[in-house]
Design an enzyme around this catalytic site. Sequence first.
Site, PDB file in Angstrom:
ATOM      1  N   HIS A  93     -29.119  33.792   5.669  1.00  0.00           N
ATOM      2  CA  HIS A  93     -28.455  32.777   4.858  1.00  0.00           C
ATOM      3  C   HIS A  93     -29.516  31.922   4.183  1.00  0.00           C
ATOM      4  O   HIS A  93     -30.448  31.451   4.822  1.00  0.00           O
ATOM      5  CB  HIS A  93     -27.556  31.880   5.718  1.00  0.00           C
ATOM      6  CG  HIS A  93     -26.884  30.823   4.906  1.00  0.00           C
ATOM      7  ND1 HIS A  93     -25.734  31.063   4.181  1.00  0.00           N
ATOM      8  CD2 HIS A  93     -27.227  29.550   4.645  1.00  0.00           C
ATOM      9  CE1 HIS A  93     -25.388  29.965   3.535  1.00  0.00           C
ATOM     10  NE2 HIS A  93     -26.278  29.033   3.802  1.00  0.00           N
ATOM     11  N   ASP A 172     -13.966  23.604   7.440  1.00  0.00           N
ATOM     12  CA  ASP A 172     -15.155  23.360   6.617  1.00  0.00           C
ATOM     13  C   ASP A 172     -14.819  23.428   5.128  1.00  0.00           C
ATOM     14  O   ASP A 172     -15.366  22.667   4.328  1.00  0.00           O
ATOM     15  CB  ASP A 172     -16.272  24.360   6.943  1.00  0.00           C
ATOM     16  CG  ASP A 172     -17.443  24.165   5.999  1.00  0.00           C
ATOM     17  OD1 ASP A 172     -18.055  23.081   6.062  1.00  0.00           O
ATOM     18  OD2 ASP A 172     -17.717  25.048   5.171  1.00  0.00           O
ATOM     19  N   ARG A 179     -16.534  16.424   0.592  1.00  0.00           N
ATOM     20  CA  ARG A 179     -17.921  15.940   0.521  1.00  0.00           C
ATOM     21  C   ARG A 179     -18.460  16.071  -0.891  1.00  0.00           C
ATOM     22  O   ARG A 179     -19.216  15.219  -1.377  1.00  0.00           O
ATOM     23  CB  ARG A 179     -18.801  16.746   1.490  1.00  0.00           C
ATOM     24  CG  ARG A 179     -18.570  16.377   2.943  1.00  0.00           C
ATOM     25  CD  ARG A 179     -19.208  17.385   3.869  1.00  0.00           C
ATOM     26  NE  ARG A 179     -20.618  17.546   3.617  1.00  0.00           N
ATOM     27  CZ  ARG A 179     -21.305  18.686   3.780  1.00  0.00           C
ATOM     28  NH1 ARG A 179     -20.690  19.772   4.226  1.00  0.00           N
ATOM     29  NH2 ARG A 179     -22.580  18.750   3.518  1.00  0.00           N
ATOM     30  N   SER A 194     -21.800  22.703   8.628  1.00  0.00           N
ATOM     31  CA  SER A 194     -21.011  23.452   7.646  1.00  0.00           C
ATOM     32  C   SER A 194     -21.509  24.899   7.557  1.00  0.00           C
ATOM     33  O   SER A 194     -20.728  25.860   7.659  1.00  0.00           O
ATOM     34  CB  SER A 194     -21.142  22.742   6.289  1.00  0.00           C
ATOM     35  OG  SER A 194     -20.708  23.558   5.249  1.00  0.00           O
ATOM     36  N   LYS A 198     -19.717  28.605   9.721  1.00  0.00           N
ATOM     37  CA  LYS A 198     -19.307  29.849   9.060  1.00  0.00           C
ATOM     38  C   LYS A 198     -20.117  31.035   9.591  1.00  0.00           C
ATOM     39  O   LYS A 198     -19.581  32.121   9.826  1.00  0.00           O
ATOM     40  CB  LYS A 198     -19.496  29.713   7.545  1.00  0.00           C
ATOM     41  CG  LYS A 198     -18.439  28.808   6.928  1.00  0.00           C
ATOM     42  CD  LYS A 198     -18.706  28.490   5.478  1.00  0.00           C
ATOM     43  CE  LYS A 198     -19.811  27.504   5.317  1.00  0.00           C
ATOM     44  NZ  LYS A 198     -19.902  26.773   4.075  1.00  0.00           N
TER      45      LYS A 198
HETATM   46  N1  URA Z   1     -23.739  25.148   1.956  1.00  0.00           N
HETATM   47  C1  URA Z   1     -22.700  25.009   2.804  1.00  0.00           C
HETATM   48  O1  URA Z   1     -22.031  25.970   3.151  1.00  0.00           O
HETATM   49  N2  URA Z   1     -22.427  23.784   3.288  1.00  0.00           N
HETATM   50  C2  URA Z   1     -23.149  22.693   2.957  1.00  0.00           C
HETATM   51  O2  URA Z   1     -22.869  21.610   3.435  1.00  0.00           O
HETATM   52  C3  URA Z   1     -24.226  22.854   2.060  1.00  0.00           C
HETATM   53  C4  URA Z   1     -24.496  24.107   1.587  1.00  0.00           C
END
Ligand code: URA
Length: 437
Positions: A93, A172, A179, A194, A198
């Site tokens: 990621h 999220d 946000r 966040s 995932k």
């Molecule tokens: N990517 C995400 O999935 N969440 C965040 O808060 C920032 C970047």
Amino acid sequence: MAAEKFSAVEVIRTKRDGGELSAEMIDWTIDAYTRGVIAEEQMSALNMAIFFQGMNRTEISHWTSAMINSGERMDFSALADPAGKILATTDKHSTGGVGDKITLPLAPLVASFGVAVPQLSGRGLGHTGGTLDKLEAIPGWRAELSNDQLFSQLSTVGAVICAAGTGLAPADKKLYALRDVTSTVESIPLIASSIMSKKIAEGTGTLVLDVKVGSGAFMKNESNARELAETMVNLGTDAGVNTVALLTNMDTPLGLTAGNAIEVEESVEVLAGGGPEDVVELTVALAVEMLAGAGIKDVDVRAALNDGRAMDKWRAMISAQGGDPDAKLPVAKESHTVVAPAEGVLLKLDAMDIGLAAWTLGAGRARKEDSVQAGAGVRLHVKPGALVRRGEPIATLLTDTPEKLERAIELVQRAVMIGSEADRPDMRLILDRISAS
Ligand code: URA
């Protein structure tokens, strides 16, 4: 109706005054927000309190678990190839940057060593591009797969890049949208929870994080990026996912392209054993980490780029999702080349400005529902550190909407800084490696 265990006001006040949120409070908060019991304005206030007061390691861990528990969890533990051999899974990621096409060559490269790579990816928002937008430049390629299709492709091909389903960490999704419009994205506990909610829900065995630092990244300085990386590595490790992070430079775009089709083209060059050295260096470094996490060490990763093994996987991966790996990619209707205003060393090609230029030209979207232009973007001719002559091409801007060119030209001109040899920039790409503490 059962009485609620806490009140939103009590939770907000606790955090506003610098207190610690208990596990019960956090579970209730995420659940009550998902059920609509906590109003958007109350969650906004809580996010802002977290933004200023932070959360400790225990709170971040509970917050992440609560978000994971808001949805489904995938399980790849029984994934096997057609001969019945159990496959290890590994995933990468990136926290997002300009010209960051690394997932495209990386997934097939790692899969060419017999490890399964489920890359559940997203679309771009703002100045950073999205992996799915890039791949959708390939005629016929489909981002949406059912869970059955995902498992079947992982078993037979070994690599999948597809859209993350809506069932993973739905809390999220709601929170991130809030946000985004309340200026509370750039909070380390909120970003870490966040991303990791995932990734943990996705069920990979190994996770390698590419945490970007610099003008084109969320984290503008190294100490914040390091704190974000450490927080995410600890979250992954505590959840039983073998997690490491590389801190990598994002002051300048990766490679020579920022866009969609042009980034696919560059990725294919890397898969054919060529391509810009920074893209190759990062792809190989991340592949080495992903393979090591899955128990494969002492292998020659670059060899798989040079001898066609990674390319064979790429072709199989694209075809399995309906794409034609030999199709001609879309080309923008208009172009304009920006040249060097003076002679000297190219000291800077600011990643944020180049990302904004590519976005302005149509490569990115301002709202989720916007579409992107496959051929739009910025093609660089030089990278920082190069000696340039006055009038030499620096970047070519590509778009189907020529009315966007003027603003994009201004952005690219602003991105360029030319100076003397004495100020030659630090060109290190990989700044550090962070493992569990
Ligand atoms: N990517 C995400 O999935 N969440 C965040 O808060 C920032 C970047």
